[in-house]
Design a protein around this motif. Structure first.
Motif, PDB file in Angstrom:
ATOM      1  N   ARG A   1       0.841  -1.189   0.000  1.00  3.67           N
ATOM      2  CA  ARG A   1       0.000   0.000   0.000  1.00  3.67           C
ATOM      3  C   ARG A   1       0.879   1.243   0.000  1.00  3.67           C
ATOM      4  N   ILE A   2       0.622   2.137  -0.931  1.00  2.78           N
ATOM      5  CA  ILE A   2       1.273   3.452  -0.944  1.00  2.78           C
ATOM      6  C   ILE A   2       0.163   4.491  -0.872  1.00  2.78           C
ATOM      7  N   LEU A   3       0.067   5.184   0.258  1.00  4.83           N
ATOM      8  CA  LEU A   3      -0.948   6.211   0.473  1.00  4.83           C
ATOM      9  C   LEU A   3      -0.278   7.572   0.388  1.00  4.83           C
ATOM     10  N   GLU A   4      -0.878   8.463  -0.382  1.00  2.00           N
ATOM     11  CA  GLU A   4      -0.238   9.757  -0.623  1.00  2.00           C
ATOM     12  C   GLU A   4      -1.284  10.849  -0.706  1.00  2.00           C
ATOM     13  N   THR A   5      -0.959  11.998  -0.182  1.00  2.00           N
ATOM     14  CA  THR A   5      -1.831  13.159  -0.277  1.00  2.00           C
ATOM     15  C   THR A   5      -0.984  14.409  -0.462  1.00  2.00           C
TER      16      THR A   5
ATOM     17  N   VAL B   1      -3.323  19.497   8.974  1.00  2.00           N
ATOM     18  CA  VAL B   1      -3.412  18.062   9.220  1.00  2.00           C
ATOM     19  C   VAL B   1      -3.645  17.343   7.887  1.00  2.00           C
ATOM     20  N   TYR B   2      -2.718  16.445   7.536  1.00  2.27           N
ATOM     21  CA  TYR B   2      -2.825  15.613   6.327  1.00  2.27           C
ATOM     22  C   TYR B   2      -3.242  14.212   6.772  1.00  2.27           C
ATOM     23  N   GLU B   3      -4.282  13.659   6.158  1.00  2.00           N
ATOM     24  CA  GLU B   3      -4.823  12.367   6.573  1.00  2.00           C
ATOM     25  C   GLU B   3      -4.636  11.317   5.495  1.00  2.00           C
ATOM     26  N   LEU B   4      -4.273  10.118   5.934  1.00  4.97           N
ATOM     27  CA  LEU B   4      -4.156   8.947   5.058  1.00  4.97           C
ATOM     28  C   LEU B   4      -4.834   7.787   5.763  1.00  4.97           C
TER      29      LEU B   4
ATOM     30  N   PHE C   1       2.612   7.644   3.132  1.00  8.89           N
ATOM     31  CA  PHE C   1       2.737   6.567   4.108  1.00  8.89           C
ATOM     32  C   PHE C   1       2.716   5.252   3.355  1.00  8.89           C
ATOM     33  N   VAL C   2       3.670   4.393   3.641  1.00 11.26           N
ATOM     34  CA  VAL C   2       3.808   3.115   2.932  1.00 11.26           C
ATOM     35  C   VAL C   2       3.673   1.974   3.924  1.00 11.26           C
ATOM     36  N   ALA C   3       2.723   1.094   3.658  1.00  7.73           N
ATOM     37  CA  ALA C   3       2.593  -0.152   4.397  1.00  7.73           C
ATOM     38  C   ALA C   3       3.081  -1.263   3.488  1.00  7.73           C
ATOM     39  N   GLY C   4       4.312  -1.689   3.722  1.00  9.39           N
ATOM     40  CA  GLY C   4       4.961  -2.627   2.819  1.00  9.39           C
ATOM     41  C   GLY C   4       4.266  -3.965   2.741  1.00  9.39           C
ATOM     42  N   GLY C   5       4.193  -4.515   1.523  1.00  6.00           N
ATOM     43  CA  GLY C   5       3.575  -5.814   1.320  1.00  6.00           C
ATOM     44  C   GLY C   5       4.594  -6.893   1.014  1.00  6.00           C
ATOM     45  N   ALA C   6       4.101  -8.106   0.878  1.00  5.40           N
ATOM     46  CA  ALA C   6       4.947  -9.239   0.512  1.00  5.40           C
ATOM     47  C   ALA C   6       4.789  -9.602  -0.954  1.00  5.40           C
TER      48      ALA C   6
END
Length: 470
Positions: free
Chosen positions: A77-81, A93-96, A237-242
């Motif tokens: 997951r790559i979340l960006e704003t 305030v930046y939200e992801l 914000f990056v939530a790394g995957g497999a």
């Protein structure tokens, strides 16, 4: 036998192999054109060879579609704003937000921001994770670097290189997560939190262990500024995957699908350029040698014998050592050492045509030597030359892949041979990273098959007896 382009294409389309070859080559050509129009020209040196750009991607991850064939692993997951969700005076305030559903937490966590601009005091940035149970975990806090001596406002920071923090290995994130869990459940093991920080952030402490907590999570980047005009251009914000993408990633986290696509027009360029130039050179020398005869013939044939027996690999290694590994160097060497065989074949064909009634009649009418060669000799061997050109293109592609596999290719360009070489050098075969080895090899074979099918379709044109037998 004189055949124009329309007749050649009609005869080619009339055969099954020719149709399959044309369709396959057309698909490859369209994909190559799309890459040329959409990819940046400097993709190789600026993106593919820049490790900083691939820091937010999982390392050596298989393709995402492998989740359909086996146990489900966390996706990347790559979340960006780029715009704040809300502003309260000097607080932006930046939200992801994202949903976490599954038994496996992210493999790594990272937070980054880029393109920070301020006019007076440097902003303060705080990253806070808000969990489904309502708890808040402050993961990271920093102050953007202040003005340098002699620097005039507005001050710009992290324009080219973003500020990036690996949250899963940051001591402050470990302490904050441990403190939060300890408030919820006494007896939390600090070592367990430190070893499994992603699971601790996306889970809770139950019966002496960490278990996942599903639900909606929200990361807030709270930026406190001195001037309302100050801004942050991008928060990520990056939530790394497999698993990742259509073709997975290599050991540096680079998207192999992008590298393989970028290598397609390079492969076609190598094949067509080398085949065209070497065919033109070999044909021209063969025509002159066969028709002129005498010392000219002897000189060209001896030159062909010499070039044909030069050891190309040691020469190329020496040239790479002196001039550096460059794609144009491989193209030059392949062209310069690919013409002798065709020159010898064309010469033998011209020798038989030189005494034909058509050539004798043209010579008796006073036609010049050049006109006879162009208008009365070359048309008879043109189908063979065209078939040779098509047939030699896959050989050039395989030659470049082989040279790149030996480490003689341009390291800044993701050619298929270069990707294979990096995979073998990193031990992808022994580690089971099949997605790093099989796709470039299959693409090389697929491209070669396209040219081979076209060559098979040209057989009735090269051999008139086959054409008449259809």
């Amino acid at each position: 036998m004189r055949l124009d382009l329309r007749t050649v294409l009609r005869e080619l389309w009339a055969t099954g192999a020719g149709r399959a070859g044309l369709l396959l080559f057309g698909l490859l050509a369209l994909a190559a054109l799309w890459v040329v129009l959409t990819f940046p020209r400097d993709f190789g040196p600026r993106r593919w060879s820049n490790p900083a750009l691939w820091g937010d991607y999982p390392k050596a991850a298989p393709p995402a579609w492998t989740n359909l064939l086996g146990p489900r692993r966390p996706e990347h997951r790559i979340l960006e704003t780029r715009a704040p969700a809300r502003e309260d005076g000097k607080l932006k305030v930046y939200e992801l937000a994202f949903d976490f559903q599954g038994r496996q937490p992210p493999t790594f966590l990272s937070f980054s921001l880029a393109d920070v601009t301020y006019r007076s005091g440097p902003p303060t940035v705080e990253a806070v994770l808000i969990r489904p149970d309502g708890g808040e975990v402050p993961l990271f806090r920093t102050v953007i670097s202040g003005p340098f001596p002699g620097e005039a406002p507005p001050y710009r920071r992290h324009q080219d290189e973003p500020l990036r923090v690996a949250l899963d290995s940051d001591p402050n994130a470990v302490e904050a997560t441990y403190g939060y869990l300890l408030e919820q459940e006494p007896g939390v093991d600090y070592d367990a939190v430190q070893r499994q920080l992603p699971l601790a952030l996306f889970g809770r402490w139950v019966d002496g262990g960490l278990v996942p907590l599903e639900g909606r999570y929200r990361l807030e980047a709270r930026v406190r500024v001195e001037d309302p005009g100050d801004r942050v251009g991008r928060v990520r914000f990056v939530a790394g995957g497999a698993v990742y993408g259509a073709m997975g990633t290599d050991a540096q986290g680079r998207d192999l699908a992008q590298g393989l696509l970028f290598g397609l027009p390079i492969a076609l360029l190598i094949g067509l350029a080398v085949a065209t130039l070497s065919t033109l050179l070999g044909t021209a020398l063969g025509l002159v040698s066969g028709y002129a005869g005498g010392r000219t013939d002897l000189l060209i044939q001896r030159a062909a014998d010499v070039v044909n027996n030069v050891p190309v690999l040691p020469l190329l290694i020496f040239m790479v050592f002196v001039l550096g590994a460059r794609l144009w160097l491989i193209l030059l060497v392949l062209v310069l050492f690919s013409w002798p065989g065709l020159t010898i074949l064309v010469r033998s064909m011209v020798l038989s045509l030189r005494t034909s009634p058509e050539v004798e009649a043209a010579r008796a009418l006073g036609a010049s030597r050049g006109r006879i060669i162009v208008h009365h000799v070359f048309p008879h061997i043109a189908p063979f030359i065209f078939a040779t050109l098509i047939f030699s293109a896959p050989s050039a592609i395989l030659a470049e892949a082989g040279l790149s596999f030996l480490g003689l290719g341009d390291p800044t360009l993701p050619t298929w041979g270069q990707i294979l070489e990096q995979g073998f050098r990193t031990g992808a075969v022994y580690l089971g990273y099949w997605w790093w080895i099989l796709p470039p090899g299959l693409l090389i074979v697929l491209t070669a098959i396209a040219f081979m099918l076209i060559s098979l379709g040209l057989e009735p044109i090269v051999n008139p007896r086959l054409r008449r037998g259809q």
